[in-house]
Design an enzyme around this catalytic site. Structure first.
Site, PDB file in Angstrom:
ATOM      1  N   GLU A 148     -23.682 -12.377  19.409  1.00 37.27           N
ATOM      2  CA  GLU A 148     -25.138 -13.094  20.087  1.00 37.27           C
ATOM      3  C   GLU A 148     -25.880 -13.785  19.178  1.00 37.27           C
ATOM      4  OE1 GLU A 148     -25.781 -15.087  22.069  1.00 37.27           O
ATOM      5  OE2 GLU A 148     -25.206 -14.097  24.444  1.00 37.27           O
TER       6      GLU A 148
ATOM      7  N   HIS B 216     -18.123 -11.361  26.913  1.00 41.78           N
ATOM      8  CA  HIS B 216     -17.463 -10.026  27.248  1.00 41.78           C
ATOM      9  C   HIS B 216     -17.578  -9.055  28.640  1.00 41.78           C
ATOM     10  CE1 HIS B 216     -22.200  -8.773  27.366  1.00 41.78           C
ATOM     11  NE2 HIS B 216     -21.343  -9.369  26.636  1.00 41.78           N
TER      12      HIS B 216
END
Length: 467
Positions: free
Chosen positions: A347, A271
């Site tokens: 994550e 990202h």
């Protein structure tokens, strides 16, 4: 019955931003251009501009012959799939445009086909001419258009390869172009000066907590192109300066045997930057779930433009966390593809370390930090996820996605630890290798998975699109 080809495109410089569309009507039998249309439409999204281009192209075709059979060709997967009835139209701004487009001709007279962007150059150039005219405060005029001439200009003898990032065919194509250029068997280029040597803790600080000033310097080079040395290296890589290196590339990345079929290729995108990134803080799945910063959104736009130019991404899958969904949304809008969310791409949960810097964790929880660095089964303070737990989750997710996207090229938008874990598992490398990879914000990596169970890492931490 006459048959027309309608090629249409639209674009937005900012998404949303200043937008325009272009469309061309072609005689399917002769290839002759029958009509061109383009318009600057003010501030809009890419998808709205694409729908406006489709509508204008259909209306131009109807003006020529309302009984004609129409073949619509566009590089927007979203528009093609929605107008074909295979995808639902959810966006309120696109629903009325789609209904109007569907009513121009009877449905039985119109078919839709997706084409790569490089095959839609005429309409793309018309859209850009319209946006350029709008920027000057003018209207697009067909009398000044050079779109058809530009689109028909022959391609270079050695075109830039269009395979997925890290594709073997792309490397081989560059090698053949280098050899065809008559450079001969020269000696390999001299090694680059410099390089870094760091202990185990430094890479962890760079990638997980971003606690290294050196990483900031490299990030500045990647995003702002402030280093002439980086530019020289980029030029060397793009131009394939050494013929010997090119020949080795052909040998080392040769295409797999035909009987294995096309691999599933995962293009792995970290990202874009968030407000926590420059502050060098742990940011996992158990923290504040920050959105992208302005820098991160710009990075996502650059990634989208680069991947759209290649035209190989067939699906987009994102982590559920906000920074990934926002990155994926920006890129997918540019590609004309909808985003699917996969929980397994999230994550690591860093427990009590969420929001802290690497140095703060080292100071407050030194024993837990040392154990975490030394043992993949060790959890962060407060019951977060161990690297071993993340590896099990990622492996399960990988297998699920491979079954769903066999033989396809899929963009996975995720985070440092899941992406590194996919690379580590593909290499069959030990857990300690996680600390020996660098993964910048908005970087692209790629792994290909073959039918015989083998995997090939094709790219790691590419940030050339950010320069």
């Amino acid at each position: 019955m006459r048959e027309f080809i309608v090629e249409a495109d639209g674009g937005s410089r900012g998404n949303p931003g200043p937008a325009g569309y272009g469309a061309v009507v072609i005689d399917a039998a002769t290839g002759e251009t029958l009509a061109e249309t383009a318009e600057y439409i003010g501030v809009a999204t890419n998808n709205v501009a694409e729908y406006r281009g489709l509508l204008a192209g259909l209306k131009a075709a109807r003006a020529l012959d309302p009984a004609a059979k129409i073949r619509v060709r566009m590089d927007s997967k979203l528009v093609v799939e929605q107008m074909s009835g295979r995808w639902k139209i959810k966006h309120p701004d696109m629903k009325p445009l789609a209904r109007e487009a569907a009513a121009v001709f009877p449905p039985s007279q119109v078919t839709y086909e997706w084409i790569p962007r490089e095959r839609n150059k005429h309409a793309d150039r018309l859209a850009n001419e319209a946006m350029d005219a709008g920027k000057r405060g003018e209207r697009w005029s067909p009398s000044t258009s050079t779109a058809e001439l530009s689109a028909r200009t022959p391609a270079p003898a050695a075109p830039e390869p269009t395979g997925p990032p890290g594709d073997a065919a792309a490397g081989a194509a560059r090698a053949r172009a280098a050899l065809a250029g008559g450079r001969g068997a020269t000696s390999p280029a001299a090694p680059e000066p410099g390089g870094t040597a760091a202990d185990t803790g430094v890479p962890v600080a760079r990638d997980v907590a971003s606690a290294s000033a050196e990483a900031d310097v490299r990030a500045a080079r990647d995003v702002a192109s402030v280093s002439a040395e980086a530019d020289v290296r980029a030029a060397r890589n793009v131009a394939s300066v050494s013929a010997d290196a090119d020949v080795r590339a052909v040998r080392n990345v040769a295409s797999p045997p035909a009987d294995l079929g096309a691999p599933a290729t995962f293009v792995l995108l970290r990202h874009g930057e968030t407000p926590l990134t420059p502050q060098k803080r742990f940011s996992g799945s158990g923290g504040s779930d920050p959105a992208l910063s302005d820098v991160g959104r710009r990075q996502a736009e650059l990634v989208g433009a680069a991947l759209a130019a290649r035209g190989t991404i067939q699906a987009v899958v994102s982590s559920p966390l906000a920074r990934c969904r926002e990155t994926a949304g920006i890129v997918a809008a540019r590609l004309g593809i909808e985003v699917s969310v996969e929980e397994g791409l999230r994550e690591t949960d860093f427990g009590a370390w969420e929001g802290l810097t690497f140095g703060e964790v080292r100071e407050r929880h030194p024993e837990d930090m040392n154990a975490w660095l030394a043992d993949p089964e060790a959890e962060p303070t407060g019951g977060g996820e161990s690297f071993a737990a993340v590896a099990r989750r990622v492996a399960t997710t990988r297998d699920k996605l491979l079954a769903a996207y066999a033989g396809r090229t899929v963009l996975l938008v995720s985070h440092v630890t899941p992406i590194k874990t996919l690379v580590r598992l593909a290499l069959d490398a030990p857990p300690q290798s996680l600390f020996r990879m660098e993964l910048s914000a908005a970087s692209v990596s790629a792994v290909a998975y073959y039918a015989d169970g083998n995997a090939s890492v094709r790219l790691l931490n590419d940030t050339s699109h950010l320069r």
